[in-house]
Motif scaffolding. Structure first.
Motif, mmCIF file in Angstrom:
data_model
loop_
_atom_site.group_PDB
_atom_site.id
_atom_site.type_symbol
_atom_site.label_atom_id
_atom_site.label_comp_id
_atom_site.label_asym_id
_atom_site.label_seq_id
_atom_site.Cartn_x
_atom_site.Cartn_y
_atom_site.Cartn_z
ATOM 1 N N MET A 1 0.656 -1.169 -0.060
ATOM 2 C CA MET A 1 0.010 0.062 0.042
ATOM 3 C C MET A 1 0.770 1.350 0.123
ATOM 4 S SD MET A 1 -3.547 -0.690 2.218
ATOM 5 C CE MET A 1 -3.042 -1.232 3.721
ATOM 6 N N LEU A 2 0.462 2.173 -0.836
ATOM 7 C CA LEU A 2 1.348 3.461 -0.973
ATOM 8 C C LEU A 2 1.510 4.248 0.295
ATOM 9 C CD1 LEU A 2 0.188 4.443 -4.597
ATOM 10 C CD2 LEU A 2 2.206 3.700 -4.090
ATOM 11 N N LEU A 3 0.386 4.344 1.051
ATOM 12 C CA LEU A 3 0.769 5.215 2.203
ATOM 13 C C LEU A 3 0.710 4.432 3.443
ATOM 14 C CD1 LEU A 3 -1.937 8.091 0.782
ATOM 15 C CD2 LEU A 3 0.675 7.819 0.365
ATOM 16 N N GLU A 4 1.004 3.275 3.586
ATOM 17 C CA GLU A 4 0.937 2.563 4.824
ATOM 18 C C GLU A 4 1.917 3.326 5.921
ATOM 19 O OE1 GLU A 4 0.128 -1.080 4.767
ATOM 20 O OE2 GLU A 4 -0.235 -0.215 6.887
ATOM 21 N N GLY A 5 1.052 3.458 7.216
ATOM 22 C CA GLY A 5 1.810 3.917 8.144
ATOM 23 C C GLY A 5 1.842 5.507 8.162
ATOM 24 N N LYS A 6 1.155 6.311 7.198
ATOM 25 C CA LYS A 6 1.330 7.856 7.046
ATOM 26 C C LYS A 6 -0.258 8.395 7.630
ATOM 27 C CE LYS A 6 3.960 8.358 2.930
ATOM 28 N NZ LYS A 6 5.437 8.573 3.558
ATOM 29 N N LYS A 7 0.128 9.375 8.014
ATOM 30 C CA LYS A 7 -0.970 9.955 8.840
ATOM 31 C C LYS A 7 -1.468 11.589 7.999
ATOM 32 C CE LYS A 7 0.082 9.614 13.129
ATOM 33 N NZ LYS A 7 0.037 10.105 14.356
ATOM 34 N N GLY A 8 -2.487 11.843 7.537
ATOM 35 C CA GLY A 8 -2.812 13.117 7.070
ATOM 36 C C GLY A 8 -4.032 13.950 7.132
ATOM 37 N N LEU A 9 -4.119 14.977 6.426
ATOM 38 C CA LEU A 9 -5.514 15.663 6.602
ATOM 39 C C LEU A 9 -5.950 15.882 5.200
ATOM 40 C CD1 LEU A 9 -4.777 18.884 9.010
ATOM 41 C CD2 LEU A 9 -6.362 16.831 9.332
ATOM 42 N N VAL A 10 -7.325 16.080 4.992
ATOM 43 C CA VAL A 10 -8.073 16.460 3.648
ATOM 44 C C VAL A 10 -8.897 17.336 4.227
ATOM 45 C CG1 VAL A 10 -9.396 15.798 1.762
ATOM 46 C CG2 VAL A 10 -7.526 14.264 2.847
ATOM 47 N N LEU A 11 -8.563 18.748 3.639
ATOM 48 C CA LEU A 11 -9.603 19.865 3.985
ATOM 49 C C LEU A 11 -10.232 20.619 2.702
ATOM 50 C CD1 LEU A 11 -6.928 21.364 6.626
ATOM 51 C CD2 LEU A 11 -8.677 19.900 7.182
ATOM 52 N N ASN A 12 -11.350 20.227 2.569
ATOM 53 C CA ASN A 12 -12.482 19.954 3.365
ATOM 54 C C ASN A 12 -13.445 19.115 2.552
ATOM 55 O OD1 ASN A 12 -12.182 20.840 5.845
ATOM 56 N ND2 ASN A 12 -13.074 22.937 5.364
ATOM 57 N N VAL A 13 -14.248 18.727 2.896
ATOM 58 C CA VAL A 13 -15.281 17.662 2.197
ATOM 59 C C VAL A 13 -16.589 18.516 2.322
ATOM 60 C CG1 VAL A 13 -14.138 15.525 1.944
ATOM 61 C CG2 VAL A 13 -15.859 15.967 3.513
ATOM 62 N N THR A 14 -17.666 18.233 1.080
ATOM 63 C CA THR A 14 -18.900 18.696 1.489
ATOM 64 C C THR A 14 -19.928 17.363 1.206
ATOM 65 O OG1 THR A 14 -18.516 20.715 0.021
ATOM 66 C CG2 THR A 14 -20.833 19.979 0.031
ATOM 67 N N ASN A 15 -19.582 16.453 0.474
ATOM 68 C CA ASN A 15 -20.069 15.261 0.050
ATOM 69 C C ASN A 15 -19.433 14.268 -0.488
ATOM 70 O OD1 ASN A 15 -20.429 16.212 -2.558
ATOM 71 N ND2 ASN A 15 -22.446 17.188 -2.137
ATOM 72 N N LYS A 16 -20.215 13.223 -1.060
ATOM 73 C CA LYS A 16 -19.203 11.956 -1.596
ATOM 74 C C LYS A 16 -19.006 12.359 -2.982
ATOM 75 C CE LYS A 16 -23.285 9.227 -3.382
ATOM 76 N NZ LYS A 16 -24.421 9.732 -3.774
ATOM 77 N N ARG A 17 -19.220 13.556 -3.587
ATOM 78 C CA ARG A 17 -18.846 14.005 -4.956
ATOM 79 C C ARG A 17 -17.715 14.933 -4.766
ATOM 80 N NH1 ARG A 17 -21.320 14.242 -9.488
ATOM 81 N NH2 ARG A 17 -23.190 13.143 -9.745
ATOM 82 N N SER A 18 -17.240 15.390 -3.514
ATOM 83 C CA SER A 18 -16.185 16.111 -3.193
ATOM 84 C C SER A 18 -14.985 15.562 -3.888
ATOM 85 C CB SER A 18 -16.092 16.588 -1.640
ATOM 86 O OG SER A 18 -16.935 17.176 -1.377
ATOM 87 N N ILE A 19 -13.994 16.419 -4.553
ATOM 88 C CA ILE A 19 -12.726 15.548 -4.849
ATOM 89 C C ILE A 19 -12.003 15.258 -3.567
ATOM 90 C CG2 ILE A 19 -10.618 16.058 -6.147
ATOM 91 C CD1 ILE A 19 -12.007 18.247 -7.693
ATOM 92 N N GLY A 20 -12.228 16.013 -2.709
ATOM 93 C CA GLY A 20 -11.522 15.708 -1.233
ATOM 94 C C GLY A 20 -12.004 14.381 -0.702
ATOM 95 N N TRP A 21 -13.179 14.259 -1.094
ATOM 96 C CA TRP A 21 -13.546 12.714 -0.454
ATOM 97 C C TRP A 21 -12.898 11.582 -1.320
ATOM 98 C CZ3 TRP A 21 -14.191 9.600 3.352
ATOM 99 C CH2 TRP A 21 -14.770 8.469 2.979
ATOM 100 N N ALA A 22 -12.878 12.013 -2.721
ATOM 101 C CA ALA A 22 -12.234 10.903 -3.492
ATOM 102 C C ALA A 22 -10.813 10.665 -2.722
ATOM 103 C CB ALA A 22 -12.085 11.218 -4.836
ATOM 104 N N ILE A 23 -10.202 11.860 -2.780
ATOM 105 C CA ILE A 23 -8.620 11.635 -2.328
ATOM 106 C C ILE A 23 -8.723 11.046 -0.684
ATOM 107 C CG2 ILE A 23 -6.533 13.039 -1.411
ATOM 108 C CD1 ILE A 23 -7.747 15.342 -3.747
ATOM 109 N N ALA A 24 -9.334 11.416 -0.080
ATOM 110 C CA ALA A 24 -9.348 10.810 1.524
ATOM 111 C C ALA A 24 -9.611 9.402 1.396
ATOM 112 C CB ALA A 24 -10.427 11.608 2.298
ATOM 113 N N ASP A 25 -10.708 9.014 0.705
ATOM 114 C CA ASP A 25 -11.102 7.610 0.544
ATOM 115 C C ASP A 25 -9.853 6.823 -0.164
ATOM 116 O OD1 ASP A 25 -12.656 5.352 0.154
ATOM 117 O OD2 ASP A 25 -13.414 6.025 -1.629
ATOM 118 N N LEU A 26 -9.144 7.296 -1.046
ATOM 119 C CA LEU A 26 -8.106 6.432 -1.876
ATOM 120 C C LEU A 26 -7.103 6.609 -0.679
ATOM 121 C CD1 LEU A 26 -7.043 4.988 -4.170
ATOM 122 C CD2 LEU A 26 -6.165 6.896 -5.081
ATOM 123 N N ALA A 27 -6.481 7.702 -0.015
ATOM 124 C CA ALA A 27 -5.644 7.501 0.604
ATOM 125 C C ALA A 27 -5.709 6.439 1.891
ATOM 126 C CB ALA A 27 -5.164 9.080 1.421
#
Ligand SMILES: NC(=O)c1ccc[n+]([C@@H]2O[C@H](COP(=O)([O-])OP(=O)(O)OC[C@H]3O[C@@H](n4cnc5c(N)ncnc54)[C@H](O)[C@@H]3O)[C@@H](O)[C@H]2O)c1
Length: 254
Positions: A1-27
């Motif tokens: 996994m590419l981000l194994e052991g990493k911690k981070g923040l994704v600011l911000n999300v509105t709903n499931k269509r948010s680009i931020g949510w797609a990034i947070a979900d994949l991360a």
């Protein structure tokens, strides 16, 4: 996994269509613990629903319009997430009238609101959270082609994105000594809550589809792939860059 052991923040999300949510979900699926941000208590309900039943997610709130909330963000991050390996800035706002009238009519107040929410928020967040960033951390912002091309109805947001991209380069210079990288992903138009404020969005999406070299549609998933690449060690030699995720639209003249 590419981000194994990493911690981070994704600011911000509105709903499931948010680009931020797609990034947070994949991360998260790539192994990261993600602090998912919402602008206020109402949007926090959406964020909480998105992460329900999922491990390695925390939620935080921050409204960039209020200076005192940056210190509160830091407290939330210290308590809930701890040291950070990445920050994703996925937020922008301009008053509706500024996206409807001619650009020349943008008022001082509209300009300040848009710049504060969409540009100041990036480097102010980085400054507040700098002590929490691990060496070799990665910061990613979301930008758009309207930064370098005049795009009907994008108006002051195009000026904001130009300033955001310049901020990415200056942050890369400031933070590079600690190995911290700062880059931006520039997707083509995607149907989201923020994008629905741009009149003519449907035509923009159709035009990109008709003109871009790749005929396969792109969207949140493709933007997230590029962002997670920047968050991962695969991109460890890259900083200060803007990566287009638009099926190649930005390189085509006709
Ligand atoms: N959708 C597109 O076509 C597109 C294309 C290129 C770049 N982008 C960029 O992607 C990023 C995410 O946008 P999106 O399209 O996923 O829409 P979105 O509405 O899902 O996300 C925008 C987020 O910005 C947040 N925000 C706005 N003002 C804020 C403030 N004052 N304080 C805190 N948060 C605030 C909103 O709460 C929201 O969560 C933005 O930077 C946007 O400019 C979007």
């Amino acid at each position: 996994m590419l981000l194994e052991g990493k911690k981070g923040l994704v600011l911000n999300v509105t709903n499931k269509r948010s680009i931020g949510w797609a990034i947070a979900d994949l991360a998260n699926r790539e192994g990261a613990l993600v602090g998912l941000g919402a602008q206020n208590e109402r949007l926090l309900e959406n964020a909480t629903e998105l992460v329900e039943g999922r491990e390695r997610f925390e939620t935080v709130t921050i409204d960039f319009a209020f200076e005192e909330q940056f210190a509160s963000l830091r407290e939330q991050v210290e308590t809930k997430v701890g040291k950070l390996d990445f920050i994703v800035h996925s937020a922008a706002y301009a008053p509706r009238e500024a996206l409807e009238n001619r650009f020349i009519e943008t008022t001082r107040e509209q300009f300040e609101i848009a710049m504060n929410a969409s540009v100041y928020s990036l480097f102010r967040t980085c400054r507040e959270l700098e002590p929490l960033l691990n060496d070799d951390a990665s910061i990613v912002a979301l930008t758009y082609l309207g930064s370098t091309r005049a795009m009907k109805n994008y108006n002051v947001m195009g000026v904001c994105k130009a300033a955001l991209e310049a901020s990415v380069r200056y942050l890369a210079l400031d933070l590079g000594e600690r190995g911290i990288r700062v880059n931006a992903v520039s997707p083509g138009p995607i149907r989201t809550a923020a994008a629905s404020g741009i009149s003519g969005l449907k035509d923009m999406i159709r035009h990109v589809g008709d003109t871009a070299p790749l005929k396969r549609p792109y969207g949140q998933e493709e933007a997230a792939g590029a962002a997670v690449y920047f968050l991962s060690d695969l991109s460890k030699g890259i900083t200060g860059q803007i990566l287009f995720v638009d099926s190649g639209y930005s390189v085509v003249a006709m």
